[in-house]
Enzyme design. Sequence first.
Site, PDB file in Angstrom:
ATOM      1  N   GLY A  53       0.833  -1.198   0.000  1.00  0.00           N
ATOM      2  CA  GLY A  53       0.000   0.000   0.000  1.00  0.00           C
ATOM      3  C   GLY A  53       0.865   1.244   0.000  1.00  0.00           C
ATOM      4  O   GLY A  53       2.061   1.176   0.316  1.00  0.00           O
ATOM      5  N   TYR A  81       3.811  -3.267   2.478  1.00  0.00           N
ATOM      6  CA  TYR A  81       3.121  -2.652   3.616  1.00  0.00           C
ATOM      7  C   TYR A  81       2.639  -3.734   4.577  1.00  0.00           C
ATOM      8  O   TYR A  81       2.732  -3.585   5.801  1.00  0.00           O
ATOM      9  CB  TYR A  81       1.948  -1.811   3.125  1.00  0.00           C
ATOM     10  CG  TYR A  81       1.122  -1.173   4.228  1.00  0.00           C
ATOM     11  CD1 TYR A  81       1.444   0.079   4.736  1.00  0.00           C
ATOM     12  CD2 TYR A  81       0.016  -1.831   4.765  1.00  0.00           C
ATOM     13  CE1 TYR A  81       0.701   0.668   5.752  1.00  0.00           C
ATOM     14  CE2 TYR A  81      -0.739  -1.256   5.783  1.00  0.00           C
ATOM     15  CZ  TYR A  81      -0.390  -0.008   6.277  1.00  0.00           C
ATOM     16  OH  TYR A  81      -1.141   0.563   7.286  1.00  0.00           O
ATOM     17  N   HIS A 165       8.116  -7.497  -3.711  1.00  0.00           N
ATOM     18  CA  HIS A 165       6.884  -7.912  -4.390  1.00  0.00           C
ATOM     19  C   HIS A 165       7.122  -9.192  -5.197  1.00  0.00           C
ATOM     20  O   HIS A 165       7.712  -9.151  -6.283  1.00  0.00           O
ATOM     21  CB  HIS A 165       6.397  -6.799  -5.325  1.00  0.00           C
ATOM     22  CG  HIS A 165       5.838  -5.622  -4.605  1.00  0.00           C
ATOM     23  ND1 HIS A 165       4.524  -5.523  -4.236  1.00  0.00           N
ATOM     24  CD2 HIS A 165       6.437  -4.481  -4.167  1.00  0.00           C
ATOM     25  CE1 HIS A 165       4.316  -4.378  -3.607  1.00  0.00           C
ATOM     26  NE2 HIS A 165       5.467  -3.734  -3.540  1.00  0.00           N
ATOM     27  N   GLU A 167       4.874 -10.871  -6.702  1.00  0.00           N
ATOM     28  CA  GLU A 167       3.863 -10.986  -7.745  1.00  0.00           C
ATOM     29  C   GLU A 167       4.286 -10.367  -9.074  1.00  0.00           C
ATOM     30  O   GLU A 167       3.646 -10.615 -10.103  1.00  0.00           O
ATOM     31  CB  GLU A 167       2.541 -10.355  -7.279  1.00  0.00           C
ATOM     32  CG  GLU A 167       2.534  -8.847  -7.109  1.00  0.00           C
ATOM     33  CD  GLU A 167       3.016  -8.360  -5.755  1.00  0.00           C
ATOM     34  OE1 GLU A 167       2.722  -7.209  -5.402  1.00  0.00           O
ATOM     35  OE2 GLU A 167       3.704  -9.146  -5.048  1.00  0.00           O
ATOM     36  N   ASP A 222      -7.516  -4.093 -25.729  1.00  0.00           N
ATOM     37  CA  ASP A 222      -8.552  -4.130 -24.703  1.00  0.00           C
ATOM     38  C   ASP A 222      -9.949  -3.901 -25.280  1.00  0.00           C
ATOM     39  O   ASP A 222     -10.872  -4.677 -25.016  1.00  0.00           O
ATOM     40  CB  ASP A 222      -8.266  -3.075 -23.619  1.00  0.00           C
ATOM     41  CG  ASP A 222      -6.891  -3.252 -23.006  1.00  0.00           C
ATOM     42  OD1 ASP A 222      -6.391  -4.391 -23.004  1.00  0.00           O
ATOM     43  OD2 ASP A 222      -6.315  -2.256 -22.538  1.00  0.00           O
ATOM     44  N   LYS A 368      -3.338  -7.147 -18.903  1.00  0.00           N
ATOM     45  CA  LYS A 368      -3.141  -7.227 -20.340  1.00  0.00           C
ATOM     46  C   LYS A 368      -2.833  -8.650 -20.802  1.00  0.00           C
ATOM     47  O   LYS A 368      -3.337  -9.097 -21.829  1.00  0.00           O
ATOM     48  CB  LYS A 368      -1.998  -6.294 -20.747  1.00  0.00           C
ATOM     49  CG  LYS A 368      -1.805  -6.147 -22.240  1.00  0.00           C
ATOM     50  CD  LYS A 368      -2.905  -5.324 -22.887  1.00  0.00           C
ATOM     51  CE  LYS A 368      -2.748  -3.858 -22.521  1.00  0.00           C
ATOM     52  NZ  LYS A 368      -3.737  -3.001 -23.221  1.00  0.00           N
TER      53      LYS A 368
END
Length: 598
Positions: A53, A81, A165, A167, A222, A368
Amino acid sequence: MRPIVILDFGSQFAHLIGNRVRRLSAYSEILPVKTLASEIQKLNPCGIILSGGPQSVFEKNSPQPDPKIFDLGIPMLGICYGHQLIAHHFGGHIESLQKEFGKARFSHENGVLFEGVPEESIVWMNHGDSITALPEEFRQNGFTSVCPIAAFENLSQKIFSIQFHPEVTHTEYGMTILQNFIRFCSAEGGWNLSDALEHILTRTREQVGDRNVFLLVSGGVDSSVAFALLVKALGAERVRGLFVDHGLLRKNEADEVEKMLLEHGFSGLFVAHEEEFFLEELRGVTDPEEKRKRIGNAFLAVQQKWTKKLGIEGDHWILGQGTIYPDHIETGGSEHASKIKTHHNRVPEIERMITEGRVIEPLIDLYKDEVREIGRKIGLPEKMISRHPFPGPGLGVRILCGKTDSPLFHAEEIEKNIAEQYSISAKVLPVQSVGVQGDARSYRHPVALFSSEFFHNHQLSLASEIPNSFPEINRTLLCLSQNSMPEKVFSRFPAEMIRERIAILQEADAIIRTILDEEGLQNSVWQFPVVLAPIGISPDTESIILRPIQSENAMTATAVLFSKEVLQKMANCLLEIPEISAVFLDLTSKPPGTIEWE
């Protein structure tokens, strides 16, 4: 199906965690941070992940979960965070040390999360605060040169935590780390993208009901996939598309897109030529956020004009959009997320329509890479779904504007310090761009480096180190057109969105696309923004900034360095444009820069 619950503390990457968990064949649900422990328990989750965050645990209104979640006995993983929050909750110490954005070398000792992970690897950092002391019974098992406690665990309480991170694709063994947590939670199996497709189709039919959909189509990945999904869910007779030529497209792109859409069977498609209208709406506007809002409102005005013209207005019709998750989160789309920039499909009028249930966005939870896979599953041609992403506002966010230049008051001191620290000439440029640092928006200066040498790894490492060391800087550029630093950088202000500047950038972009094709490099980049900046090394000229990047989902990105010969070819061709006197290469990763400059 027992989920892994992800509590969203406002990270730009919260939904990306969910995406990664699903890619590892585990089911995930993202919940607001304030969700009560009793409500979480009703879902019978097999694991809990606390996301990153933009705030500090020290801030008065920083997001806090129900403290009872720590008593549930459910395996827990803290990220960024969330990492600091766990330590803070149990009595650890956190301090504001050196900020760390981008790649870092991570070392670890054995632990549940690190099975199959080398003792040293590259991870992706995005933080300002760091844990300096752990609570009792917690074991430190990972660190970087800047962050003394980059990982810890408490096996007895089934708690694991990391500052970086996992991910994002730039953490080398991030998926292995997440896989280890999922395995510890016994959560493997039961989810795939086919399930997501069926879920999207079912949800679309439920949300639309007996109404029809009018969609603005750009020809990008998209909106094309959104159009095809709506047709698959509702039938071609209930979906209409409008392709708007707003005059901010690339050279010849309007004709190319119209031809491509019609060739691939997109019936119910109309084309609106509204170049003059958009140009008039942008007259005199220089602020990046205001430009985005004006473009978004102009799209809405065109949509309303054409729905009336085509006789498809009224409550029986709703607006369709190809919004994907990065667009949503960068506009501050969750409770504690920081607004990085307002996307054209998130202006206030659109937000009001969403609240009223008059907008359908079938791709809103996807990234995406997932959108491309969905496109393949429903049979769209590879040529359409593998196109480089192009922003909805078009070149409107790639042409920097301003009323006056914005020189940094101690630029010379920064330039001197960079020269002394890194033995390279540097110039702080009198323009600013949008960035994302610590999950929050920055609007700061770029620094340009000048060198006769070309060292890939050295210059990329500087692009990470300089913004970490100098908070006034959020981008690092390499000058491709001059080896030595010019005595003066001229500013061409005021600089507005006018037809002549659009034509300059269209020509520059066309040159780069041609060279990519000639050199067979089209598939070596995920996206290649070309930016026009109102500064030059001679009066009344401008600069081109090249931004080739590699990414998977737009949430993170790394700069792409071509060979010296290819970059020199690009610079030489661009300098043949009379109004261009300098060419720069953006070396910055995301974070601390965003992919686009505005």
